[in-house]
Scaffold this motif. Structure first.
Motif, PDB file in Angstrom:
ATOM      1  N   THR A 206       7.758  46.451  -0.896  1.00  0.00           N
ATOM      2  CA  THR A 206       7.441  45.125  -0.401  1.00  0.00           C
ATOM      3  C   THR A 206       7.149  45.204   1.099  1.00  0.00           C
ATOM      4  OG1 THR A 206       8.897  44.109  -2.033  1.00  0.00           O
ATOM      5  CG2 THR A 206       8.261  42.755  -0.155  1.00  0.00           C
ATOM      6  N   ARG A 207       6.027  44.639   1.496  1.00  0.00           N
ATOM      7  CA  ARG A 207       5.655  44.675   2.909  1.00  0.00           C
ATOM      8  C   ARG A 207       6.575  43.763   3.712  1.00  0.00           C
ATOM      9  NH1 ARG A 207      -0.477  43.491   4.274  1.00  0.00           N
ATOM     10  NH2 ARG A 207      -0.628  45.389   2.997  1.00  0.00           N
ATOM     11  N   ALA A 208       7.187  44.313   4.736  1.00  0.00           N
ATOM     12  CA  ALA A 208       8.106  43.540   5.559  1.00  0.00           C
ATOM     13  C   ALA A 208       7.331  42.586   6.467  1.00  0.00           C
ATOM     14  CB  ALA A 208       8.971  44.478   6.403  1.00  0.00           C
ATOM     15  N   ARG A 209       7.839  41.366   6.578  1.00  0.00           N
ATOM     16  CA  ARG A 209       7.217  40.401   7.475  1.00  0.00           C
ATOM     17  C   ARG A 209       7.615  40.696   8.918  1.00  0.00           C
ATOM     18  NH1 ARG A 209       8.670  34.813   4.209  1.00  0.00           N
ATOM     19  NH2 ARG A 209       7.219  35.127   2.455  1.00  0.00           N
ATOM     20  N   PRO A 210       6.692  40.454   9.849  1.00  0.00           N
ATOM     21  CA  PRO A 210       7.036  40.683  11.259  1.00  0.00           C
ATOM     22  C   PRO A 210       8.228  39.813  11.666  1.00  0.00           C
ATOM     23  CG  PRO A 210       4.667  40.315  10.992  1.00  0.00           C
ATOM     24  CD  PRO A 210       5.309  39.990   9.681  1.00  0.00           C
ATOM     25  N   MET A 211       9.128  40.406  12.418  1.00  0.00           N
ATOM     26  CA  MET A 211      10.291  39.665  12.871  1.00  0.00           C
ATOM     27  C   MET A 211       9.911  38.762  14.050  1.00  0.00           C
ATOM     28  SD  MET A 211      12.797  40.442  10.943  1.00  0.00           S
ATOM     29  CE  MET A 211      14.191  39.872  11.913  1.00  0.00           C
ATOM     30  N   PRO A 212      10.409  37.512  14.069  1.00  0.00           N
ATOM     31  CA  PRO A 212      10.116  36.624  15.198  1.00  0.00           C
ATOM     32  C   PRO A 212      10.847  37.101  16.446  1.00  0.00           C
ATOM     33  CG  PRO A 212      11.745  35.616  13.747  1.00  0.00           C
ATOM     34  CD  PRO A 212      11.268  36.867  13.058  1.00  0.00           C
ATOM     35  N   PRO A 213      10.407  36.650  17.612  1.00  0.00           N
ATOM     36  CA  PRO A 213      11.111  37.031  18.840  1.00  0.00           C
ATOM     37  C   PRO A 213      12.556  36.520  18.817  1.00  0.00           C
ATOM     38  CG  PRO A 213       8.978  35.993  19.317  1.00  0.00           C
ATOM     39  CD  PRO A 213       9.245  35.775  17.865  1.00  0.00           C
ATOM     40  N   GLU A 214      13.354  37.104  19.667  1.00  0.00           N
ATOM     41  CA  GLU A 214      14.743  36.654  19.811  1.00  0.00           C
ATOM     42  C   GLU A 214      14.767  35.262  20.453  1.00  0.00           C
ATOM     43  OE1 GLU A 214      17.751  37.848  18.997  1.00  0.00           O
ATOM     44  OE2 GLU A 214      16.853  39.525  17.899  1.00  0.00           O
ATOM     45  N   ALA A 215      15.543  34.361  19.879  1.00  0.00           N
ATOM     46  CA  ALA A 215      15.644  33.013  20.434  1.00  0.00           C
ATOM     47  C   ALA A 215      16.443  33.036  21.733  1.00  0.00           C
ATOM     48  CB  ALA A 215      16.316  32.093  19.430  1.00  0.00           C
ATOM     49  N   VAL A 216      16.173  32.060  22.586  1.00  0.00           N
ATOM     50  CA  VAL A 216      16.913  31.909  23.833  1.00  0.00           C
ATOM     51  C   VAL A 216      17.581  30.535  23.841  1.00  0.00           C
ATOM     52  CG1 VAL A 216      15.393  33.444  25.099  1.00  0.00           C
ATOM     53  CG2 VAL A 216      14.909  30.992  25.050  1.00  0.00           C
ATOM     54  N   THR A 217      18.512  30.363  24.751  1.00  0.00           N
ATOM     55  CA  THR A 217      19.191  29.070  24.896  1.00  0.00           C
ATOM     56  C   THR A 217      18.663  28.369  26.146  1.00  0.00           C
ATOM     57  OG1 THR A 217      21.186  29.907  23.825  1.00  0.00           O
ATOM     58  CG2 THR A 217      21.406  27.899  25.153  1.00  0.00           C
ATOM     59  N   LEU A 218      18.205  27.130  25.977  1.00  0.00           N
ATOM     60  CA  LEU A 218      17.697  26.354  27.104  1.00  0.00           C
ATOM     61  C   LEU A 218      18.599  25.147  27.346  1.00  0.00           C
ATOM     62  CD1 LEU A 218      13.856  26.309  26.313  1.00  0.00           C
ATOM     63  CD2 LEU A 218      15.130  27.919  27.756  1.00  0.00           C
ATOM     64  N   SER A 219      18.751  24.819  28.609  1.00  0.00           N
ATOM     65  CA  SER A 219      19.546  23.646  28.962  1.00  0.00           C
ATOM     66  C   SER A 219      18.780  22.377  28.643  1.00  0.00           C
ATOM     67  CB  SER A 219      19.892  23.674  30.454  1.00  0.00           C
ATOM     68  OG  SER A 219      18.706  23.488  31.225  1.00  0.00           O
ATOM     69  N   MET A 220      19.472  21.247  28.653  1.00  0.00           N
ATOM     70  CA  MET A 220      18.812  19.971  28.396  1.00  0.00           C
ATOM     71  C   MET A 220      17.716  19.718  29.428  1.00  0.00           C
ATOM     72  SD  MET A 220      20.077  18.569  25.691  1.00  0.00           S
ATOM     73  CE  MET A 220      19.750  16.820  25.836  1.00  0.00           C
TER      74      MET A 220
ATOM     75  N   SER B  40       4.088  14.841  19.144  1.00  0.00           N
ATOM     76  CA  SER B  40       5.074  14.226  20.044  1.00  0.00           C
ATOM     77  C   SER B  40       6.334  15.076  20.081  1.00  0.00           C
ATOM     78  CB  SER B  40       5.421  12.809  19.566  1.00  0.00           C
ATOM     79  OG  SER B  40       4.290  11.970  19.638  1.00  0.00           O
ATOM     80  N   PHE B  41       6.830  15.341  21.292  1.00  0.00           N
ATOM     81  CA  PHE B  41       8.024  16.145  21.471  1.00  0.00           C
ATOM     82  C   PHE B  41       9.078  15.328  22.211  1.00  0.00           C
ATOM     83  CE2 PHE B  41       4.383  18.974  21.398  1.00  0.00           C
ATOM     84  CZ  PHE B  41       4.773  19.973  20.512  1.00  0.00           C
ATOM     85  N   ASP B  42      10.321  15.430  21.751  1.00  0.00           N
ATOM     86  CA  ASP B  42      11.448  14.885  22.490  1.00  0.00           C
ATOM     87  C   ASP B  42      12.675  15.754  22.225  1.00  0.00           C
ATOM     88  OD1 ASP B  42      12.277  14.164  19.959  1.00  0.00           O
ATOM     89  OD2 ASP B  42      12.030  12.022  20.257  1.00  0.00           O
ATOM     90  N   VAL B  43      13.742  15.471  22.949  1.00  0.00           N
ATOM     91  CA  VAL B  43      14.964  16.269  22.828  1.00  0.00           C
ATOM     92  C   VAL B  43      16.000  15.472  22.043  1.00  0.00           C
ATOM     93  CG1 VAL B  43      16.821  17.428  24.077  1.00  0.00           C
ATOM     94  CG2 VAL B  43      14.493  17.444  25.010  1.00  0.00           C
ATOM     95  N   ARG B  44      16.454  16.040  20.946  1.00  0.00           N
ATOM     96  CA  ARG B  44      17.485  15.426  20.118  1.00  0.00           C
ATOM     97  C   ARG B  44      18.397  16.513  19.569  1.00  0.00           C
ATOM     98  NH1 ARG B  44      15.228  10.481  16.329  1.00  0.00           N
ATOM     99  NH2 ARG B  44      13.990   9.395  17.932  1.00  0.00           N
ATOM    100  N   GLY B  45      19.678  16.200  19.495  1.00  0.00           N
ATOM    101  CA  GLY B  45      20.630  17.148  18.923  1.00  0.00           C
ATOM    102  C   GLY B  45      20.677  18.475  19.653  1.00  0.00           C
ATOM    103  N   GLY B  46      20.366  18.457  20.941  1.00  0.00           N
ATOM    104  CA  GLY B  46      20.437  19.682  21.728  1.00  0.00           C
ATOM    105  C   GLY B  46      19.241  20.591  21.587  1.00  0.00           C
TER     106      GLY B  46
ATOM    107  N   LEU C  99      14.581  20.878  21.124  1.00  0.00           N
ATOM    108  CA  LEU C  99      13.276  20.250  21.244  1.00  0.00           C
ATOM    109  C   LEU C  99      12.739  19.983  19.840  1.00  0.00           C
ATOM    110  CD1 LEU C  99      11.022  19.400  23.275  1.00  0.00           C
ATOM    111  CD2 LEU C  99       9.972  21.629  22.821  1.00  0.00           C
ATOM    112  N   GLN C 100      12.388  18.718  19.582  1.00  0.00           N
ATOM    113  CA  GLN C 100      11.906  18.345  18.265  1.00  0.00           C
ATOM    114  C   GLN C 100      10.441  17.923  18.314  1.00  0.00           C
ATOM    115  OE1 GLN C 100      14.317  15.483  16.220  1.00  0.00           O
ATOM    116  NE2 GLN C 100      15.992  16.927  15.876  1.00  0.00           N
TER     117      GLN C 100
END
Length: 491
Positions: free
Chosen positions: A391-405, A425-431, A433-434
């Motif tokens: 099975t062909r492996a899918r490329p791994m996404p980059p490592e996530a980072v933590t951003l402040s509000m 439309s983007f806003d910040v909810r639940g800590g 970016l949505q």
């Protein structure tokens, strides 16, 4: 239902007599037409391959096995309509997804034979609303998937209208407008092969404009009718009544099924509905052509593989893919549509073909078609059966980072794309970016360098000299470089 001659248990349902009729049809082995195909030890082995789906309470498949111009075995397994318990038979009508492409390609080939177009035509001769990208996109590029035109299914998904969703019903006009707005190609036409449904959608529109009749009508008059495919059509009227049509289904987490309905007028890349019995006539036409002027040249045209601008020969011809299986040459295509999957597998030198049409989205028709071939061509194969495969492996996404509000707030606002004609439309909810799109919210995954993950897609934000976010680029698989700009006055 391994024992097809057993007495079918009775049932009580609002359908009344219809339930008894369905039970009676099952007791006949699914041959509602009264057409019985000879049962042999070999066909018993075939039935065993499909036994898992041969039930009275789940979707299944219709099978056709062709040899030397005739059906040597055909059978239905499972249920065509779960509401009424109607069994699947060789006469059941199902969608065949991308197998439809070869029928559009035949229409184009007939029009070229008639001198009404050329494969080397710039598509803007027939579709003037398409953009000029500097170098022409030809009909040949569309036929061989070397056009670079962006995938319309991806574009529709990016505007919140994925196929099969409540928003996923779009018209031919809407798709033409969407493709005409694209400011760039995925790559320069002719450079490489990249399978896309957009090309065959555009080919169907070319058939309509050149012939002066709907592509579905042209196919009926020039392909389906002459071949006697009386139960086959391009299903471009979602309100049409189709006798013997099998409904499409997908499994649910609780072990049941949900009805999948594709109410679309769009054809070309998909849209054909047919039966395994009708497909015998199409299969035979590759050996003895009855279409167009009736010459073998038309079949040679259909079978001509594409080439890149650098001269690399492709495995893809006109809606047909050439390859090999266990040392024998093959030709065919797979297909899927909402709730349906299908496989057309031909061994030209052996004049042998297998067709599997299923009304279950998770069914594996290609594997089953090859297993059937393993039984019938056992003495002719020159290579052993493959074992498993990797099975062909899918490329791994980059490592996530933590951003402040405060850091997340920099990306808040409305951003518009002219190519998609839609705002994100983007806003910040639940800590986090949505992204809000058509009332649906998704929390994005933050990556380094102002990038965010949205499933398999990636948003790369841009900043001006003051460090303020003013736009982003959206990368989504085969669709690259979609630009969004922040709406003036947005947060």
């Amino acid at each position: 239902m391994a024992d097809r001659d057993r007495v079918i248990r009775g049932s009580v349902s609002p359908a009344g007599g219809l339930a008894l009729t369905a039970a009676f049809l099952f007791s006949l082995g699914g041959h509602a037409s009264g057409q019985a195909y000879p049962q042999t030890p070999l066909t018993s082995q075939v039935d065993e391959l499909f036994a898992e789906w041969d039930t009275e309470d789940g979707p299944g498949a219709a099978l056709g096995i062709f040899r030397d111009g005739r059906i040597v075995y055909a059978q239905g397994y499972g249920v065509a309509n779960l509401d009424y318990g109607i069994p699947m038979t060789p006469k059941s009508v199902l969608r065949i997804g991308s197998i439809s492409k070869q029928f559009v390609a035949m229409c184009i080939a007939i029009l070229q034979e008639q001198g009404r177009l050329s494969f080397d035509d710039d598509i803007r001769i027939h579709l003037p609303e398409m953009r000029d990208y500097g170098e022409p996109i030809t009909i040949r590029h569309l036929l061989h998937h070397t056009s670079g035109v962006r995938e319309y299914l991806t574009l529709a998904d990016l505007i919140g209208r994925p196929e099969g969703s409540v928003f996923g019903v779009y018209t031919t006009r809407e798709l033409m407008e969407l493709l005409a707005r694209q400011e760039a190609l995925d790559f320069e036409s002719g450079d490489r092969f990249s399978y896309t449904n957009s090309g065959y959608f555009l080919l169907a529109e070319i058939v309509t404009r050149v012939s002066g009749m709907k592509a579905s009508a042209f196919a009926a008059e020039n392909v389906f009718g002459p071949l006697g495919m009386s139960h086959t059509r391009f299903y471009d009227d979602p309100n049409a009544i189709i006798p013997n049509k099998a409904q499409g289904y997908s499994p649910t987490p609780d072990g049941g099924y949900r009805l999948d309905i594709l109410r679309s007028e769009v054809i070309g890349d998909l849209g054909v509905i047919t039966t395994v019995e009708d497909l015998l006539h199409w299969d035979n036409n590759f050996y003895e052509n009855k279409l167009g002027a009736g010459s073998d040249d038309l079949i040679a045209t259909m079978s001509e593989r594409g080439r890149t601008a650098a001269g690399v020969e492709l495995t893809y011809a006109l809606g047909l893919e050439f390859g090999s299986y266990r040392g024998l040459s093959t030709m065919g295509h797979s297909g899927s549509a909402v709730g349906y999957v299908a496989q057309f597998l031909q061994f030209p030198e052996q004049r042998f073909s297998v067709v599997v049409l299923s009304n279950l989205s998770t069914f594996g028709p290609g594997r089953l078609a090859r297993r059937v071939a393993d039984l019938y061509l056992a003495d002719l194969f020159t290579e052993p059966m493959a074992s498993g495969g990797q099975t062909r492996a899918r490329p791994m996404p980059p490592e996530a980072v933590t951003l402040s509000m405060a850091e997340l707030e920099a990306f808040v606002g409305d951003f518009y794309s002219e190519e998609l004609d839609i705002s994100y439309s983007f806003d910040v909810r639940g800590g986090g970016l949505q992204l809000e799109l058509r009332g649906n919210r998704t929390t994005l995954r933050p990556y380094p360098d102002d990038r965010f993950g949205w499933g398999r897609r990636e948003l790369i934000f841009d900043r001006d000299q003051r460090g303020l976010v003013f736009g982003f680029t959206l990368e989504a698989g085969g669709v690259q470089g979609l630009r969004f700009r922040k709406v003036a006055g947005a947060r």
